[in-house]
Design a protein around this motif. Structure first.
Motif, short mmCIF file in Angstrom:
data_model
loop_
_atom_site.label_atom_id
_atom_site.label_comp_id
_atom_site.label_asym_id
_atom_site.label_seq_id
_atom_site.Cartn_x
_atom_site.Cartn_y
_atom_site.Cartn_z
N ARG A 1 -3.11 -3.31 -4.34
CA ARG A 1 -1.85 -2.76 -3.81
C ARG A 1 -0.86 -2.56 -4.95
O ARG A 1 -0.98 -3.19 -6.01
CB ARG A 1 -1.26 -3.69 -2.76
N HIS A 2 0.13 -1.70 -4.72
CA HIS A 2 1.11 -1.37 -5.77
C HIS A 2 2.21 -2.43 -5.85
O HIS A 2 2.58 -3.03 -4.87
CB HIS A 2 1.72 0.00 -5.49
N GLY A 3 2.70 -2.59 -7.03
CA GLY A 3 3.78 -3.55 -7.23
C GLY A 3 3.60 -4.33 -8.50
O GLY A 3 2.78 -3.96 -9.35
N SER B 1 -6.87 7.90 0.28
CA SER B 1 -7.81 8.00 -0.84
C SER B 1 -7.51 6.99 -1.95
O SER B 1 -8.32 6.79 -2.85
CB SER B 1 -7.77 9.42 -1.42
N CYS B 2 -6.34 6.35 -1.88
CA CYS B 2 -5.93 5.44 -2.96
C CYS B 2 -6.71 4.12 -2.87
O CYS B 2 -7.05 3.66 -1.78
CB CYS B 2 -4.43 5.19 -2.88
N HIS B 3 -6.96 3.51 -4.05
CA HIS B 3 -7.69 2.23 -4.07
C HIS B 3 -6.96 1.13 -3.27
O HIS B 3 -7.57 0.19 -2.81
CB HIS B 3 -7.93 1.78 -5.51
N CYS B 4 -5.64 1.29 -3.11
CA CYS B 4 -4.87 0.26 -2.38
C CYS B 4 -5.20 0.25 -0.88
O CYS B 4 -4.93 -0.74 -0.20
CB CYS B 4 -3.38 0.48 -2.58
N ALA B 5 -5.76 1.34 -0.40
CA ALA B 5 -6.04 1.45 1.04
C ALA B 5 -7.18 0.52 1.47
O ALA B 5 -7.22 0.07 2.62
CB ALA B 5 -6.39 2.89 1.40
N PRO C 1 0.85 -1.20 0.00
CA PRO C 1 0.00 0.00 0.00
C PRO C 1 0.89 1.25 0.00
O PRO C 1 2.00 1.21 0.53
CB PRO C 1 -0.77 -0.13 1.32
N CYS C 2 0.40 2.33 -0.63
CA CYS C 2 1.25 3.52 -0.72
C CYS C 2 1.06 4.43 0.50
O CYS C 2 1.85 5.34 0.73
CB CYS C 2 0.96 4.29 -2.00
N GLY C 3 -0.03 4.22 1.26
CA GLY C 3 -0.23 5.00 2.46
C GLY C 3 -1.23 6.13 2.32
O GLY C 3 -1.68 6.69 3.32
ZN LIG Z 1 -1.89 3.37 -3.29
#
Ligand SMILES: [Zn+2]
Length: 122
Positions: A59-61, A49-53, A44-46
């Protein structure tokens, strides 16, 4: 004149030497070797508001890391995908090398045991 027992032992020894020779030959083609292991991560980027949250599947990668023990400490290095592929090959080579060495050692022990019976019988 050699007894039937010692000729059997000679036969065994020749068989073990042949096997050992084949194992030695299989070492020749092995490329670079690398310690440790490669880890593939999604993070997760932290940003809240990001979809990864909210979605672990978004998640990113992937991010690649090379992890190894160095003087008792775990050391981690970030890699590119291309580096990760290359080093994975080298890590496989190292495992293969170790397996072959262990077999060479096992054959050597068999040769020594074969020799030991000879010594006991004379
Ligand atoms: Zn993110």
């Amino acid at each position: 004149m050699s007894s039937p027992q010692s000729s059997l032992q000679q036969k065994r020894l020749r068989r073990l030497e042949k096997l050992y020779g084949r194992l030695k030959q299989s070492l020749v083609g092995i490329g670079f070797i690398f310690p440790g292991s490669i880890v593939r991560r999604f993070m997760p980027c932290g940003k809240p508001s990001c979809h990864c949250a909210t979605d672990v599947n978004k998640r990113h990668g992937p991010y690649y890391e090379w992890t190894r023990k160095l003087k008792g400490k775990t050391v981690t290095v970030r890699l590119t995908a291309e580096q990760a592929r290359r080093y994975e090959d080298w890590i496989r080579n190292r495992r293969k090398l170790k397996k072959i060495l262990m077999r060479m050692q096992a054959v050597s022990i068999q040769a020594a045991q074969n020799q030991a019976t000879t010594m006991l019988r004379h």
